[in-house]
Design an enzyme around this catalytic site. Structure first.
Site, PDB file in Angstrom:
ATOM      1  N   LYS A 100     -82.208  51.896  22.227  1.00  0.00           N
ATOM      2  CA  LYS A 100     -83.533  51.169  22.193  1.00  0.00           C
ATOM      3  C   LYS A 100     -83.255  49.785  21.147  1.00  0.00           C
ATOM      4  O   LYS A 100     -83.739  48.594  21.680  1.00  0.00           O
ATOM      5  CB  LYS A 100     -84.378  51.877  21.229  1.00  0.00           C
ATOM      6  CG  LYS A 100     -85.031  53.192  22.158  1.00  0.00           C
ATOM      7  CD  LYS A 100     -85.925  53.958  21.218  1.00  0.00           C
ATOM      8  CE  LYS A 100     -85.371  54.841  20.016  1.00  0.00           C
ATOM      9  NZ  LYS A 100     -84.243  55.717  20.010  1.00  0.00           N
ATOM     10  N   ARG A 158     -82.346  65.362  15.735  1.00  0.00           N
ATOM     11  CA  ARG A 158     -82.938  64.267  16.195  1.00  0.00           C
ATOM     12  C   ARG A 158     -83.274  64.321  17.681  1.00  0.00           C
ATOM     13  O   ARG A 158     -84.509  64.250  18.105  1.00  0.00           O
ATOM     14  CB  ARG A 158     -82.426  62.932  15.684  1.00  0.00           C
ATOM     15  CG  ARG A 158     -82.641  62.668  14.346  1.00  0.00           C
ATOM     16  CD  ARG A 158     -81.474  61.679  13.666  1.00  0.00           C
ATOM     17  NE  ARG A 158     -81.338  60.586  14.340  1.00  0.00           N
ATOM     18  CZ  ARG A 158     -80.360  59.657  14.473  1.00  0.00           C
ATOM     19  NH1 ARG A 158     -79.286  60.030  14.044  1.00  0.00           N
ATOM     20  NH2 ARG A 158     -80.454  58.579  15.100  1.00  0.00           N
TER      21      ARG A 158
HETATM   22  P1  AP5 Z   1     -78.772  51.847  19.432  1.00  0.00           P
HETATM   23  O1  AP5 Z   1     -79.316  50.807  20.171  1.00  0.00           O
HETATM   24  O2  AP5 Z   1     -78.722  51.833  17.912  1.00  0.00           O
HETATM   25  O3  AP5 Z   1     -79.741  53.266  19.853  1.00  0.00           O
HETATM   26  P2  AP5 Z   1     -81.369  53.465  19.190  1.00  0.00           P
HETATM   27  O4  AP5 Z   1     -81.943  53.926  20.723  1.00  0.00           O
HETATM   28  O5  AP5 Z   1     -81.930  52.460  18.486  1.00  0.00           O
HETATM   29  O6  AP5 Z   1     -81.017  54.815  18.324  1.00  0.00           O
HETATM   30  P3  AP5 Z   1     -81.598  55.157  16.798  1.00  0.00           P
HETATM   31  O7  AP5 Z   1     -80.684  56.231  16.464  1.00  0.00           O
HETATM   32  O8  AP5 Z   1     -81.915  54.029  16.316  1.00  0.00           O
HETATM   33  O9  AP5 Z   1     -83.015  55.896  17.324  1.00  0.00           O
HETATM   34  P4  AP5 Z   1     -83.751  56.960  16.709  1.00  0.00           P
HETATM   35  O10 AP5 Z   1     -85.067  57.007  17.473  1.00  0.00           O
HETATM   36  O11 AP5 Z   1     -83.119  58.383  16.233  1.00  0.00           O
HETATM   37  O12 AP5 Z   1     -83.874  56.197  15.150  1.00  0.00           O
HETATM   38  P5  AP5 Z   1     -84.878  55.313  14.426  1.00  0.00           P
HETATM   39  O13 AP5 Z   1     -84.013  54.469  13.636  1.00  0.00           O
HETATM   40  O14 AP5 Z   1     -85.741  54.980  15.518  1.00  0.00           O
HETATM   41  O15 AP5 Z   1     -77.322  52.326  20.074  1.00  0.00           O
HETATM   42  C1  AP5 Z   1     -76.770  53.569  19.361  1.00  0.00           C
HETATM   43  C2  AP5 Z   1     -75.567  53.391  19.509  1.00  0.00           C
HETATM   44  O16 AP5 Z   1     -74.933  53.474  20.976  1.00  0.00           O
HETATM   45  C3  AP5 Z   1     -74.803  52.036  18.909  1.00  0.00           C
HETATM   46  O17 AP5 Z   1     -73.665  52.245  18.210  1.00  0.00           O
HETATM   47  C4  AP5 Z   1     -74.727  51.089  20.148  1.00  0.00           C
HETATM   48  O18 AP5 Z   1     -73.859  50.102  19.922  1.00  0.00           O
HETATM   49  C5  AP5 Z   1     -74.252  52.006  21.394  1.00  0.00           C
HETATM   50  N1  AP5 Z   1     -74.895  51.913  22.861  1.00  0.00           N
HETATM   51  C6  AP5 Z   1     -76.251  51.471  22.761  1.00  0.00           C
HETATM   52  N2  AP5 Z   1     -76.161  51.327  24.268  1.00  0.00           N
HETATM   53  C7  AP5 Z   1     -75.047  51.627  24.678  1.00  0.00           C
HETATM   54  C8  AP5 Z   1     -74.482  51.490  25.983  1.00  0.00           C
HETATM   55  N3  AP5 Z   1     -75.451  51.437  27.210  1.00  0.00           N
HETATM   56  N4  AP5 Z   1     -73.243  52.084  26.257  1.00  0.00           N
HETATM   57  C9  AP5 Z   1     -72.442  52.462  25.247  1.00  0.00           C
HETATM   58  N5  AP5 Z   1     -72.919  52.372  23.824  1.00  0.00           N
HETATM   59  C10 AP5 Z   1     -74.239  52.024  23.669  1.00  0.00           C
HETATM   60  O19 AP5 Z   1     -85.677  56.277  13.733  1.00  0.00           O
HETATM   61  C11 AP5 Z   1     -84.944  56.929  12.403  1.00  0.00           C
HETATM   62  C12 AP5 Z   1     -86.087  58.053  11.862  1.00  0.00           C
HETATM   63  O20 AP5 Z   1     -87.177  57.222  11.382  1.00  0.00           O
HETATM   64  C13 AP5 Z   1     -86.493  58.979  12.802  1.00  0.00           C
HETATM   65  O21 AP5 Z   1     -85.454  60.262  12.958  1.00  0.00           O
HETATM   66  C14 AP5 Z   1     -87.850  59.637  12.199  1.00  0.00           C
HETATM   67  O22 AP5 Z   1     -87.593  60.438  11.195  1.00  0.00           O
HETATM   68  C15 AP5 Z   1     -88.225  58.155  11.535  1.00  0.00           C
HETATM   69  N6  AP5 Z   1     -89.304  57.544  12.352  1.00  0.00           N
HETATM   70  C16 AP5 Z   1     -89.184  56.343  12.923  1.00  0.00           C
HETATM   71  N7  AP5 Z   1     -90.010  56.298  13.801  1.00  0.00           N
HETATM   72  C17 AP5 Z   1     -91.259  56.999  13.640  1.00  0.00           C
HETATM   73  C18 AP5 Z   1     -92.373  57.478  14.215  1.00  0.00           C
HETATM   74  N8  AP5 Z   1     -92.941  56.437  15.181  1.00  0.00           N
HETATM   75  N9  AP5 Z   1     -92.814  58.509  14.064  1.00  0.00           N
HETATM   76  C19 AP5 Z   1     -92.404  59.310  12.950  1.00  0.00           C
HETATM   77  N10 AP5 Z   1     -91.141  59.128  12.475  1.00  0.00           N
HETATM   78  C20 AP5 Z   1     -90.455  57.913  12.672  1.00  0.00           C
END
Ligand code: AP5
Ligand code: MG
Length: 209
Positions: free
Chosen positions: A13, A166
């Site tokens: 994402k 997660r």
């Molecule tokens: P990356 O692009 O960083 O992935 P992402 O989908 O953004 O993953 P996140 O871990 O950020 O998602 P999340 O939903 O767990 O965490 P968030 O921060 O939103 O890519 C991941 C890795 O893969 C990178 O190293 C990248 O280089 C690599 N990559 C990407 N695409 C690739 C490809 N095609 N091929 C190979 N490699 C690739 O949320 C964190 C926490 O915050 C949650 O757990 C929760 O506790 C809280 N939170 C956030 N939003 C809410 C909400 N709306 N409601 C309640 N709690 C919330």
């Protein structure tokens, strides 16, 4: 363009959002990044979110809805925005529907084993927010940010244990959003196992259709 990116942890994402905001000149709203900033600053909100995030749970709908409601009122959202990581529950989606009319929702789909492998190898820059991956997108110099030269760090929730939790949370609480937005007629799915550039192309094609 007002859109949402749905996808499990490490689906890509943030990676795709960074490219799409450049392409469309719109704002990137990552609720995860916003919460991590609050944790880093040690605010009341940050302290409340910290322990929940560390174990891969979700912060309360009420709290996160209030944050997003304020954020989308800001000037940089006038041309549009990408919501990355919000909504994450059907309750959040229903509230968002009351706030704005979305154009599209993109679901980046990939199997759990791919996402676990990616997240445990992710590195982020604490200064400029750039994201790398030890296996798939390494920085030019090991552990150093290509953009600003800062030492790269690993997110606290990027362990195999918290990552699995997660993923479970995603399947239980966020996957129902796929059905929700399919019914709304605005969802399209992309295969998140492809190369980063291929996925960007496919998303742009779907958004411009
Ligand atoms: P990356 O692009 O960083 O992935 P992402 O989908 O953004 O993953 P996140 O871990 O950020 O998602 P999340 O939903 O767990 O965490 P968030 O921060 O939103 O890519 C991941 C890795 O893969 C990178 O190293 C990248 O280089 C690599 N990559 C990407 N695409 C690739 C490809 N095609 N091929 C190979 N490699 C690739 O949320 C964190 C926490 O915050 C949650 O757990 C929760 O506790 C809280 N939170 C956030 N939003 C809410 C909400 N709306 N409601 C309640 N709690 C919330
Ligand atoms: Mg992210």
């Amino acid at each position: 363009m007002k859109m949402v990116l749905i996808g499990a942890p490490a689906a890509g994402k943030g990676t795709q959002a960074a490219r799409l905001v450049k392409h469309y000149g719109i704002a990137h709203i990552s609720t995860g990044d916003m919460l991590r900033e609050e944790v880093a600053k040690g605010t009341e909100l940050g302290n409340e979110a910290k322990s929940i995030m560390a174990v891969g749970g979700l912060v309360s709908d009420e709290l996160i809805i209030a944050i997003v409601k304020e954020r989308i009122k800001k000037d940089d959202c006038k041309k549009g925005f990408i919501l990355d990581g919000f909504p994450r529950t059907v309750v959040q989606a229903e509230k968002l529907k009351e706030m704005v009319e979305l154009d599209k929702v993109v679901y980046i789909n990939a199997p759990d084993d791919v996402m676990l492998q990616r997240l445990t190898a992710r590195q982020t820059c604490p200064k400029c927010g750039a994201t790398y991956n030890k296996l798939f997108l390494p920085s030019k110099t090991e552990d150093i940010c290509d953009v600003c030269g800062e030492k790269l760090t690993q997110r606290k929730d990027d362990t195999a244990e918290a990552g699995q939790k997660r993923l479970d949370t995603f399947h239980e609480q966020s996957e129902p959003l796929v059905g929700f937005y399919t019914k709304e007629g605005i969802l399209f799915e992309v295969d998140g196992t492809q190369d980063i550039d291929e996925i960007t192309k496919e998303i742009i094609k779907g958004l411009d259709a």
